[in-house]
Design a protein around this motif. Structure first.
Motif, PDB file in Angstrom:
ATOM      1  N   VAL A  37    -108.556 -32.897 -66.543  1.00 44.39           N
ATOM      2  CA  VAL A  37    -108.787 -31.665 -65.786  1.00 44.39           C
ATOM      3  C   VAL A  37    -109.722 -31.940 -64.615  1.00 44.39           C
ATOM      4  O   VAL A  37    -109.442 -31.547 -63.473  1.00 44.39           O
ATOM      5  N   LYS A  38    -110.813 -32.639 -64.862  1.00 46.15           N
ATOM      6  CA  LYS A  38    -111.766 -32.963 -63.797  1.00 46.15           C
ATOM      7  C   LYS A  38    -111.093 -33.778 -62.706  1.00 46.15           C
ATOM      8  O   LYS A  38    -111.228 -33.488 -61.514  1.00 46.15           O
ATOM      9  N   SER A  39    -110.331 -34.788 -63.076  1.00 45.24           N
ATOM     10  CA  SER A  39    -109.652 -35.647 -62.117  1.00 45.24           C
ATOM     11  C   SER A  39    -108.634 -34.872 -61.277  1.00 45.24           C
ATOM     12  O   SER A  39    -108.529 -35.083 -60.063  1.00 45.24           O
ATOM     13  N   THR A  40    -107.899 -33.980 -61.923  1.00 44.26           N
ATOM     14  CA  THR A  40    -106.922 -33.166 -61.198  1.00 44.26           C
ATOM     15  C   THR A  40    -107.609 -32.279 -60.178  1.00 44.26           C
ATOM     16  O   THR A  40    -107.172 -32.180 -59.025  1.00 44.26           O
ATOM     17  N   LEU A  41    -108.699 -31.649 -60.568  1.00 46.37           N
ATOM     18  CA  LEU A  41    -109.437 -30.797 -59.640  1.00 46.37           C
ATOM     19  C   LEU A  41    -110.031 -31.625 -58.504  1.00 46.37           C
ATOM     20  O   LEU A  41    -109.965 -31.225 -57.330  1.00 46.37           O
ATOM     21  N   ASP A  42    -110.589 -32.781 -58.839  1.00 43.80           N
ATOM     22  CA  ASP A  42    -111.131 -33.671 -57.804  1.00 43.80           C
ATOM     23  C   ASP A  42    -110.040 -34.060 -56.803  1.00 43.80           C
ATOM     24  O   ASP A  42    -110.296 -34.167 -55.602  1.00 43.80           O
TER      25      ASP A  42
END
Length: 73
Positions: free
Chosen positions: A23-28
């Motif tokens: 999730v963090k990587s996708t948002l980044d």
């Protein structure tokens, strides 16, 4: 909540470390700064969540991205 976090809002929570990182990587990848807060108890490693936070102005967009682009099936 800590004073530094007052303008950040939770968009996702999970007990799975890999899901939190996805999730963090996708948002980044969408240029939305995201942080993971680990709320797991260090004494009892199976208890607690990892929560993903974004700034208030990115909250709604982040929720749409999470809903439309991430699937854990």
């Amino acid at each position: 909540m800590d004073k530094l976090m007052e303008n950040w809002q939770k968009v996702y929570s999970t007990s799975d470390a890999l899901r939190a990182e996805i999730v963090k990587s996708t948002l980044d990848g969408h240029n939305i700064a995201a942080i993971i807060i680990n709320k797991r108890d260090s004494s009892y490693n199976d208890f607690g969540l990892r929560e993903i936070y974004v700034s208030q102005e990115n909250h709604d967009t982040a929720l749409i991205i999470i809903e439309n682009e991430i699937s854990f099936k």
